[in-house]
Design an enzyme around this catalytic site. Structure first.
Site, PDB file in Angstrom:
ATOM      1  N   ASN A   1      -7.127  26.608  12.670  1.00  0.00           N
ATOM      2  CA  ASN A   1      -8.290  27.493  12.540  1.00  0.00           C
ATOM      3  C   ASN A   1      -9.514  26.958  13.275  1.00  0.00           C
ATOM      4  O   ASN A   1      -9.445  26.648  14.451  1.00  0.00           O
ATOM      5  CB  ASN A   1      -8.568  27.765  11.064  1.00  0.00           C
TER       6      ASN A   1
ATOM      7  N   GLY B   1      11.736  18.113  11.934  1.00  0.00           N
ATOM      8  CA  GLY B   1      13.031  17.510  12.240  1.00  0.00           C
ATOM      9  C   GLY B   1      13.277  17.319  13.723  1.00  0.00           C
ATOM     10  O   GLY B   1      12.447  17.643  14.568  1.00  0.00           O
TER      11      GLY B   1
ATOM     12  N   VAL C   1      12.883  16.392   2.580  1.00  0.00           N
ATOM     13  CA  VAL C   1      13.303  14.986   2.515  1.00  0.00           C
ATOM     14  C   VAL C   1      13.108  14.403   3.905  1.00  0.00           C
ATOM     15  O   VAL C   1      13.646  14.924   4.880  1.00  0.00           O
ATOM     16  CB  VAL C   1      14.772  14.851   2.073  1.00  0.00           C
TER      17      VAL C   1
END
Length: 520
Positions: free
Chosen positions: A442, A493, A241
């Site tokens: 990568n 976050g 979320v």
């Protein structure tokens, strides 16, 4: 002295040094240092750190996870050999400002390595590899509760007749990490010797050295909650979320507002009887001793830098977000917006040909589209859905874009993992969508990102730059996002140093652009 220094020879690369370091989750990562000859002296210019991107699902079995850790170690060791031996020799005396030439050389070297691997394969291995790439079997990642169904070929074949089969997982050449890390390190060196910030250096490369008069900052998608799909809670539809601040706020104001909401969410989760999580409710029932059980939600911080939670239904989760915003005088839909990462490719039960959105509750791809339409109509403050469907369900992607394209962003992340293939043919593995999440992983090169974002801009699709699962404290991703003109940036976050470092860099760029009066 300053005047005469203008006539000195341009700095050239004299040495590359690769070393093994640790990323934010303690896994091996690759650091590449660039040394240049500057006015006849060897000088360390910069370094870039790149983590190995893991595509193992969060609820994979322990054997699969152990195998993945071994593979990460081996790929970093191989990358070290490439950097300290072949690439060190190959890039010697090349100017770091010539990014196109460097990336072209890196691309040719990688192609040669791929051809070498094919040549040394035994005939039997070649045949197996050919079958693997043409196979219609689902991903090789083993998920709990689905092991038997994956092994029983007949049952899966019958069930999958109604849905497009999963595309085989892209094989990653061991050592490919060296290509991406070296390309990024050279870009940072080019910016350093040119005495320009990295974001401006990238913008100049994208615009063929035409300096932009104004620059925009990407809007942050800040992950607030990480919803475990393997937890005892029933809800499996949502993985992340995220909060998106409104465009009228400065980045600093937006981050402050997100922090206020985060504090209120934590307070609600800690307060008994206000917004208990399923784990808290279970703990209370089980003990019933009069003592308050410590809230399970706040015990762990995800590697994404946010709280780990679990829920029994989606309404419970969205009600928490609405309550938290209302409590501090904010309205979802005007003062803050929501985005959800559904990671639908992790929900598919191939034995039944349906998505498991709740424990024991399955929906077909068409039913998923109807569910999302109802969800967005009920909760219009959700303005972005990431991976609402598997990339193989192209027909349903067309339907959901037709139904919701004007109401929210429908973003593909899993389909855009292999950037080098998207660059060759931008339609490969890319369903109809509003935009894509690009990850610098990568063998991706800086030139690949520049070319691909140009293609996406031409098709009026938005670009989101996202951080890989294993993240380091290198903040170059932020400069890449600003220089490429990305619409959003997905960094995780507002906890953990490797995440916060990037938000701090974004704030520093905002201040610098505002000071120079080039911030749009």
């Amino acid at each position: 002295a300053n005047y005469l220094s203008k006539f000195s020879k341009a700095p050239v690369i004299c040495k590359l040094v690769g070393r093994k370091v640790l990323d934010g989750v303690g896994q091996p990562a690759l650091e590449v240092e660039i040394y240049c000859t500057v006015k006849n002296y060897e000088k360390r210019i910069c370094s870039a750190v790149m983590s190995s991107h893991s595509q193992i699902h969060e609820n994979a079995l322990p054997d699969t996870t152990d195998t993945n850790e071994t593979e990460i170690n081996e790929t970093v060791n191989t990358a070290l050999e490439w950097v300290n031996e072949s690439l060190n020799t190959m890039l010697r005396d090349v100017e770091p400002i010539d990014q196109c030439k460097v990336d072209e050389m890196l691309g040719e070297y990688f192609t040669k390595k791929v051809e070498e691997k094919i040549e040394i394969q035994k005939p039997e291995e070649k045949e197996e590899a050919s079958l693997a790439f043409t196979s219609c079997s689902p991903s090789t990642t083993t998920l709990p509760g689905k092991k038997k169904a994956e092994k029983t070929g007949k049952k899966v074949a019958v069930a999958e007749g109604t849905i497009p089969p999963a595309e085989p997982t892209e094989s990653v050449l061991r050592g490919s990490l060296a290509i991406g890390a070296t390309s990024l390190a050279v870009a940072k060196a080019g910016a350093a010797v040119s005495r320009t910030p990295l974001y401006l250096h990238i913008a100049l490369l994208k615009r063929n050295q035409d300096s932009p008069k104004e620059m925009t900052l990407p809007l942050p998608m800040v992950t607030l909650l990480n919803c475990e799909k393997s937890s005892p809670a029933k809800l499996k539809l949502v993985k992340e979320v995220m909060l998106i601040p409104p465009v009228q706020l400065s980045l600093k104001q937006g981050i402050e507002r997100v922090l206020d909401i985060q504090k209120e969410v934590m307070r609600l989760l800690e307060s008994p009887g206000k917004a208990p999580s399923p784990q808290q409710a279970d703990s209370k029932k089980a003990r019933n001793t009069g003592k308050k059980a410590p809230p399970q939600t706040l015990k762990r911080i995800s590697h994404l830098g946010c709280l780990i939670t679990g829920w029994d239904n989606l309404e419970q989760l969205l009600l928490l977000m609405q309550t938290a915003c209302n409590n501090i005088g904010l309205n979802l839909g005007t003062d803050m917006y929501l985005a959800m990462n559904c990671a639908a490719h992790e929900l598919m039960d191939y034995a039944k040909g349906k998505y498991e959105i709740f424990t024991g509750r399955l929906k077909s791809p068409d039913e998923m589209v109807d569910m999302y339409v109802e969800l967005i109509n009920r909760f219009p403050f959700i303005i972005a859905l990431i991976d609402p469907l598997r990339k193989e369900d192209r027909q349903q992607w067309n339907k959901i874009c037709w139904a919701l394209g004007s109401k929210c962003y429908l973003i593909a992340e899993d389909a855009a993992t292999n950037i080098s293939k998207l660059k060759i043919d931008q339609n490969i593995n890319l369903p109809t969508c509003s935009g894509v999440v690009l990850k610098y992983i990568n063998q991706t090169k800086v030139s690949d990102l520049i070319e691909l974002t140009g293609l996406l801009d031409g098709q009026r699709q938005i670009t989101i730059l996202g951080s890989p699962d294993g993240e380091s404290s290198d903040d170059s991703l932020v400069d890449l996002a600003v220089g490429l003109g990305a619409r959003f940036i997905k960094l995780g976050g507002l906890s953990r140093g490797e995440r916060v470092t990037k938000y701090n860099r974004l704030l520093a760029i905002e201040e610098e652009l505002a000071k120079n009066r080039t911030l749009r």
